[in-house]
Design a protein around this motif. Sequence first.
Motif, PDB file in Angstrom:
ATOM      1  N   PHE A  28     -81.891  -3.814  80.034  1.00  0.00           N
ATOM      2  CA  PHE A  28     -81.773  -5.226  80.372  1.00  0.00           C
ATOM      3  C   PHE A  28     -83.048  -5.978  80.028  1.00  0.00           C
ATOM      4  CE2 PHE A  28     -79.342  -2.694  83.373  1.00  0.00           C
ATOM      5  CZ  PHE A  28     -78.099  -3.293  83.330  1.00  0.00           C
ATOM      6  N   LYS A  29     -82.882  -7.169  79.505  1.00  0.00           N
ATOM      7  CA  LYS A  29     -83.983  -8.112  79.347  1.00  0.00           C
ATOM      8  C   LYS A  29     -83.714  -9.215  80.365  1.00  0.00           C
ATOM      9  CE  LYS A  29     -86.258 -11.209  76.107  1.00  0.00           C
ATOM     10  NZ  LYS A  29     -86.192 -11.782  74.739  1.00  0.00           N
ATOM     11  N   ILE A  30     -84.497  -9.212  81.430  1.00  0.00           N
ATOM     12  CA  ILE A  30     -84.294 -10.123  82.551  1.00  0.00           C
ATOM     13  C   ILE A  30     -85.439 -11.135  82.576  1.00  0.00           C
ATOM     14  CG2 ILE A  30     -84.050 -10.292  85.073  1.00  0.00           C
ATOM     15  CD1 ILE A  30     -81.797  -8.700  83.675  1.00  0.00           C
ATOM     16  N   PRO A  31     -85.120 -12.423  82.692  1.00  0.00           N
ATOM     17  CA  PRO A  31     -86.198 -13.407  82.817  1.00  0.00           C
ATOM     18  C   PRO A  31     -87.108 -13.061  84.008  1.00  0.00           C
ATOM     19  CG  PRO A  31     -84.104 -14.501  82.409  1.00  0.00           C
ATOM     20  CD  PRO A  31     -83.792 -13.044  82.660  1.00  0.00           C
ATOM     21  N   GLU A  32     -88.406 -13.150  83.793  1.00  0.00           N
ATOM     22  CA  GLU A  32     -89.384 -12.736  84.807  1.00  0.00           C
ATOM     23  C   GLU A  32     -89.148 -13.365  86.179  1.00  0.00           C
ATOM     24  OE1 GLU A  32     -91.687 -10.312  84.776  1.00  0.00           O
ATOM     25  OE2 GLU A  32     -90.939  -9.809  82.792  1.00  0.00           O
ATOM     26  N   GLU A  33     -88.742 -14.629  86.208  1.00  0.00           N
ATOM     27  CA  GLU A  33     -88.547 -15.305  87.491  1.00  0.00           C
ATOM     28  C   GLU A  33     -87.333 -14.775  88.260  1.00  0.00           C
ATOM     29  OE1 GLU A  33     -86.482 -17.775  84.349  1.00  0.00           O
ATOM     30  OE2 GLU A  33     -88.439 -16.808  84.504  1.00  0.00           O
ATOM     31  N   GLN A  34     -86.508 -13.969  87.619  1.00  0.00           N
ATOM     32  CA  GLN A  34     -85.306 -13.441  88.261  1.00  0.00           C
ATOM     33  C   GLN A  34     -85.349 -11.929  88.456  1.00  0.00           C
ATOM     34  OE1 GLN A  34     -81.704 -14.919  86.405  1.00  0.00           O
ATOM     35  NE2 GLN A  34     -82.795 -16.709  85.669  1.00  0.00           N
ATOM     36  N   ILE A  35     -86.451 -11.316  88.075  1.00  0.00           N
ATOM     37  CA  ILE A  35     -86.484  -9.856  88.045  1.00  0.00           C
ATOM     38  C   ILE A  35     -86.425  -9.221  89.436  1.00  0.00           C
ATOM     39  CG2 ILE A  35     -88.979  -9.416  87.979  1.00  0.00           C
ATOM     40  CD1 ILE A  35     -88.208  -7.509  85.556  1.00  0.00           C
ATOM     41  N   GLU A  36     -87.096  -9.786  90.424  1.00  0.00           N
ATOM     42  CA  GLU A  36     -87.074  -9.193  91.771  1.00  0.00           C
ATOM     43  C   GLU A  36     -85.666  -9.189  92.348  1.00  0.00           C
ATOM     44  OE1 GLU A  36     -89.996 -10.278  94.702  1.00  0.00           O
ATOM     45  OE2 GLU A  36     -91.514 -10.573  93.141  1.00  0.00           O
ATOM     46  N   GLY A  93     -91.643  -3.520  73.816  1.00  0.00           N
ATOM     47  CA  GLY A  93     -90.182  -3.463  73.865  1.00  0.00           C
ATOM     48  C   GLY A  93     -89.559  -4.724  74.433  1.00  0.00           C
ATOM     49  N   GLU A  94     -88.380  -5.030  73.949  1.00  0.00           N
ATOM     50  CA  GLU A  94     -87.652  -6.233  74.365  1.00  0.00           C
ATOM     51  C   GLU A  94     -87.140  -6.141  75.805  1.00  0.00           C
ATOM     52  OE1 GLU A  94     -83.751  -8.770  72.883  1.00  0.00           O
ATOM     53  OE2 GLU A  94     -84.142  -6.829  71.986  1.00  0.00           O
ATOM     54  N   TYR A  95     -86.748  -4.945  76.222  1.00  0.00           N
ATOM     55  CA  TYR A  95     -86.107  -4.776  77.529  1.00  0.00           C
ATOM     56  C   TYR A  95     -87.144  -4.478  78.608  1.00  0.00           C
ATOM     57  CZ  TYR A  95     -82.038  -4.660  74.573  1.00  0.00           C
ATOM     58  OH  TYR A  95     -81.079  -4.983  73.646  1.00  0.00           O
ATOM     59  N   ASN A  96     -86.946  -5.064  79.799  1.00  0.00           N
ATOM     60  CA  ASN A  96     -87.918  -4.862  80.871  1.00  0.00           C
ATOM     61  C   ASN A  96     -87.375  -4.072  82.061  1.00  0.00           C
ATOM     62  OD1 ASN A  96     -86.307  -7.030  81.652  1.00  0.00           O
ATOM     63  ND2 ASN A  96     -88.004  -8.411  82.081  1.00  0.00           N
ATOM     64  N   VAL A  97     -86.076  -3.777  82.077  1.00  0.00           N
ATOM     65  CA  VAL A  97     -85.484  -2.927  83.105  1.00  0.00           C
ATOM     66  C   VAL A  97     -84.531  -1.962  82.407  1.00  0.00           C
ATOM     67  CG1 VAL A  97     -84.062  -2.829  85.193  1.00  0.00           C
ATOM     68  CG2 VAL A  97     -85.603  -4.767  84.843  1.00  0.00           C
ATOM     69  N   ILE A  98     -84.620  -0.690  82.761  1.00  0.00           N
ATOM     70  CA  ILE A  98     -83.731   0.323  82.214  1.00  0.00           C
ATOM     71  C   ILE A  98     -83.203   1.169  83.359  1.00  0.00           C
ATOM     72  CG2 ILE A  98     -83.576   2.395  80.758  1.00  0.00           C
ATOM     73  CD1 ILE A  98     -85.736   1.138  78.987  1.00  0.00           C
ATOM     74  N   THR A  99     -81.911   1.444  83.327  1.00  0.00           N
ATOM     75  CA  THR A  99     -81.357   2.413  84.269  1.00  0.00           C
ATOM     76  C   THR A  99     -80.927   3.632  83.478  1.00  0.00           C
ATOM     77  OG1 THR A  99     -79.100   1.527  84.184  1.00  0.00           O
ATOM     78  CG2 THR A  99     -80.595   0.594  85.844  1.00  0.00           C
ATOM     79  N   HIS A 100     -81.146   4.805  84.064  1.00  0.00           N
ATOM     80  CA  HIS A 100     -80.825   6.069  83.399  1.00  0.00           C
ATOM     81  C   HIS A 100     -80.155   6.972  84.428  1.00  0.00           C
ATOM     82  CE1 HIS A 100     -82.391  10.033  81.476  1.00  0.00           C
ATOM     83  NE2 HIS A 100     -81.141   9.804  81.143  1.00  0.00           N
ATOM     84  N   VAL A 101     -78.892   7.274  84.175  1.00  0.00           N
ATOM     85  CA  VAL A 101     -78.146   8.161  85.059  1.00  0.00           C
ATOM     86  C   VAL A 101     -77.642   9.327  84.222  1.00  0.00           C
ATOM     87  CG1 VAL A 101     -76.219   8.381  86.670  1.00  0.00           C
ATOM     88  CG2 VAL A 101     -77.442   6.210  86.499  1.00  0.00           C
ATOM     89  N   VAL A 102     -77.885  10.536  84.707  1.00  0.00           N
ATOM     90  CA  VAL A 102     -77.409  11.735  84.028  1.00  0.00           C
ATOM     91  C   VAL A 102     -76.245  12.301  84.839  1.00  0.00           C
ATOM     92  CG1 VAL A 102     -78.001  14.046  83.196  1.00  0.00           C
ATOM     93  CG2 VAL A 102     -79.723  12.214  83.150  1.00  0.00           C
ATOM     94  N   VAL A 154     -84.076   3.931  88.112  1.00  0.00           N
ATOM     95  CA  VAL A 154     -84.214   2.531  87.707  1.00  0.00           C
ATOM     96  C   VAL A 154     -85.676   2.380  87.282  1.00  0.00           C
ATOM     97  CG1 VAL A 154     -84.095   0.123  88.418  1.00  0.00           C
ATOM     98  CG2 VAL A 154     -82.444   1.778  89.341  1.00  0.00           C
ATOM     99  N   LEU A 155     -85.881   2.001  86.019  1.00  0.00           N
ATOM    100  CA  LEU A 155     -87.225   1.906  85.446  1.00  0.00           C
ATOM    101  C   LEU A 155     -87.557   0.452  85.150  1.00  0.00           C
ATOM    102  CD1 LEU A 155     -86.669   4.730  82.826  1.00  0.00           C
ATOM    103  CD2 LEU A 155     -87.706   4.986  85.079  1.00  0.00           C
ATOM    104  N   ILE A 156     -88.798   0.073  85.391  1.00  0.00           N
ATOM    105  CA  ILE A 156     -89.256  -1.270  85.059  1.00  0.00           C
ATOM    106  C   ILE A 156     -90.435  -1.146  84.091  1.00  0.00           C
ATOM    107  CG2 ILE A 156     -90.767  -1.445  87.073  1.00  0.00           C
ATOM    108  CD1 ILE A 156     -89.865  -4.453  87.160  1.00  0.00           C
ATOM    109  N   LYS A 157     -90.434  -1.968  83.065  1.00  0.00           N
ATOM    110  CA  LYS A 157     -91.472  -1.897  82.034  1.00  0.00           C
ATOM    111  C   LYS A 157     -92.815  -2.333  82.613  1.00  0.00           C
ATOM    112  CE  LYS A 157     -91.856  -4.890  78.606  1.00  0.00           C
ATOM    113  NZ  LYS A 157     -91.591  -5.630  77.369  1.00  0.00           N
ATOM    114  N   THR A 158     -93.835  -1.543  82.326  1.00  0.00           N
ATOM    115  CA  THR A 158     -95.188  -1.877  82.783  1.00  0.00           C
ATOM    116  C   THR A 158     -96.107  -2.235  81.626  1.00  0.00           C
ATOM    117  OG1 THR A 158     -95.818   0.461  82.745  1.00  0.00           O
ATOM    118  CG2 THR A 158     -94.988  -0.432  84.834  1.00  0.00           C
ATOM    119  N   SER A 159     -95.741  -1.844  80.406  1.00  0.00           N
ATOM    120  CA  SER A 159     -96.532  -2.213  79.236  1.00  0.00           C
ATOM    121  C   SER A 159     -95.701  -1.939  77.984  1.00  0.00           C
ATOM    122  CB  SER A 159     -97.845  -1.432  79.184  1.00  0.00           C
ATOM    123  OG  SER A 159     -97.591  -0.054  78.997  1.00  0.00           O
TER     124      SER A 159
END
Length: 105
Positions: free
Chosen positions: A13-21, A53-62, A45-50
């Motif tokens: 997901f690429k989420i606008p910063e003001e809506q990320i929380e 990359g275009e996406y700032n939130v990633i979810t990964h389920v195995v 649930v992963l959030i980009k720290t640096s």
Amino acid sequence: MLGNDFIHRIDKFKIPEEQIERFIAGVSETHLVIGAIDGCLRNEVLIKTSGDGEYNVITHVVWRDQDCLETAILHMKGHHDRHGGKPALPVGAIEDRAVYRSLLI
């Protein structure tokens, strides 16, 4: 050559910063439900720290296998139906959802 039978569901997901929380709060609630479904082996649930990359939130389920994923999809559809529908993405958000399998290398 394929590796194990585990199924990886990765949503980016690429989420606008003001809506990320607010977005993270909703995703976290959803992933509490997902993590309790039989066959869920890993749930992050992963959030980009640096990085660039275009996406700032990633979810990964195995999932243990394809059957577990399909059961989970039905379970989550029922869950969303009982709770007023699937949460909408924030305005301006971009998503990329896919299912992957491991390769043996």
